[in-house]
Design a protein around this motif. Structure first.
Motif, PDB file in Angstrom:
ATOM      1  N   GLY A   8       0.775  -1.227   0.000  1.00  0.00           N
ATOM      2  CA  GLY A   8       0.000   0.000   0.000  1.00  0.00           C
ATOM      3  C   GLY A   8       0.808   1.279   0.000  1.00  0.00           C
ATOM      4  N   THR A  17      -3.700  10.928   1.092  1.00  0.00           N
ATOM      5  CA  THR A  17      -3.944   9.766   1.924  1.00  0.00           C
ATOM      6  C   THR A  17      -3.325   8.513   1.306  1.00  0.00           C
ATOM      7  OG1 THR A  17      -6.025   9.199   0.850  1.00  0.00           O
ATOM      8  CG2 THR A  17      -6.143  10.743   2.677  1.00  0.00           C
ATOM      9  N   ARG A  19      -3.321   4.056   2.414  1.00  0.00           N
ATOM     10  CA  ARG A  19      -3.727   3.013   3.341  1.00  0.00           C
ATOM     11  C   ARG A  19      -2.753   1.849   3.221  1.00  0.00           C
ATOM     12  NH1 ARG A  19      -8.828  -1.130   3.366  1.00  0.00           N
ATOM     13  NH2 ARG A  19      -9.234  -1.151   5.622  1.00  0.00           N
ATOM     14  N   SER A  21      -1.459  -1.917   4.361  1.00  0.00           N
ATOM     15  CA  SER A  21      -1.972  -3.196   4.836  1.00  0.00           C
ATOM     16  C   SER A  21      -0.810  -4.091   5.211  1.00  0.00           C
ATOM     17  CB  SER A  21      -2.809  -3.885   3.763  1.00  0.00           C
ATOM     18  OG  SER A  21      -3.925  -3.110   3.396  1.00  0.00           O
ATOM     19  N   PHE A  68      -3.521   9.561  11.547  1.00  0.00           N
ATOM     20  CA  PHE A  68      -3.388   8.141  11.225  1.00  0.00           C
ATOM     21  C   PHE A  68      -4.388   7.328  12.047  1.00  0.00           C
ATOM     22  CE2 PHE A  68       1.380   8.023   9.840  1.00  0.00           C
ATOM     23  CZ  PHE A  68       1.137   9.068   8.956  1.00  0.00           C
ATOM     24  N   SER A  71      -6.030  -0.107  12.503  1.00  0.00           N
ATOM     25  CA  SER A  71      -7.165  -1.004  12.692  1.00  0.00           C
ATOM     26  C   SER A  71      -6.737  -2.406  12.321  1.00  0.00           C
ATOM     27  CB  SER A  71      -8.361  -0.556  11.852  1.00  0.00           C
ATOM     28  OG  SER A  71      -8.058  -0.616  10.472  1.00  0.00           O
ATOM     29  N   TYR A  80      -4.101  -2.706   9.471  1.00  0.00           N
ATOM     30  CA  TYR A  80      -4.086  -1.583   8.540  1.00  0.00           C
ATOM     31  C   TYR A  80      -3.534  -0.326   9.208  1.00  0.00           C
ATOM     32  CZ  TYR A  80      -7.531  -4.524   6.124  1.00  0.00           C
ATOM     33  OH  TYR A  80      -8.173  -5.560   5.513  1.00  0.00           O
ATOM     34  N   GLN A  82      -4.331   3.566   8.161  1.00  0.00           N
ATOM     35  CA  GLN A  82      -4.894   4.608   7.311  1.00  0.00           C
ATOM     36  C   GLN A  82      -4.159   5.912   7.619  1.00  0.00           C
ATOM     37  OE1 GLN A  82      -7.443   4.500   4.917  1.00  0.00           O
ATOM     38  NE2 GLN A  82      -6.893   6.629   4.519  1.00  0.00           N
ATOM     39  N   ASN A  84      -3.897   9.834   6.780  1.00  0.00           N
ATOM     40  CA  ASN A  84      -4.575  10.997   6.216  1.00  0.00           C
ATOM     41  C   ASN A  84      -3.736  12.255   6.434  1.00  0.00           C
ATOM     42  OD1 ASN A  84      -6.898   9.332   5.674  1.00  0.00           O
ATOM     43  ND2 ASN A  84      -7.499   9.584   7.820  1.00  0.00           N
TER      44      ASN A  84
END
Length: 118
Positions: A8, A17, A19, A21, A68, A71, A80, A82, A84
């Motif tokens: 990712g 952004t 993401r 993984s 960030f 999750s 994950y 994420q 931003n």
């Protein structure tokens, strides 16, 4: 054997952004906390975020709080990150990590490069 495979990463503009993984195998994923760490060019390894095995507790480094989100999907054995509102200072090689336990050492993935630049 324990395997952690990140994906990712890539090039993003400031404010953008991405993401990340981390697909895992070789251990009971739902039983362990997981973390993300990063290492910028010429810099030391920096812990970024961590999440408990059941996801009930989450922690972030101050510089990524509010931007960030960590999750996990215990059914898919994936964690994950994420990211931003990315900033140039977020540029680094990002690693997924299974922290050490009383009976085992830490495990790391090979890393995925994140570059934030206009």
């Amino acid at each position: 054997q324990v395997q952690l495979v990140e994906s990712g990463g890539g090039l993003a503009q400031p404010g953008g952004t991405l993401r990340l993984s981390c697909a895992t195998s070789g251990f009971t994923f739902s039983g362990y906390a997981m973390s993300w760490a990063r290492q910028g060019s010429g810099k030391g390894l920096q812990w970024v975020a961590g999440i408990y095995a059941d996801g009930t507790a989450i922690y972030y480094q101050d510089s990524v709080k509010g931007r960030f989100i960590i999750s996990r999907d215990n059914a898919k054995n994936i964690v994950y990150l994420q990211m931003n509102n990315l900033k140039p200072e977020d540029t680094a090689l990002y690693y997924c990590a299974k922290p050490p336990t009383t009976v085992d050492g830490a495990y790391w993935g090979q890393g995925t490069q994140v570059t934030v630049s206009s």
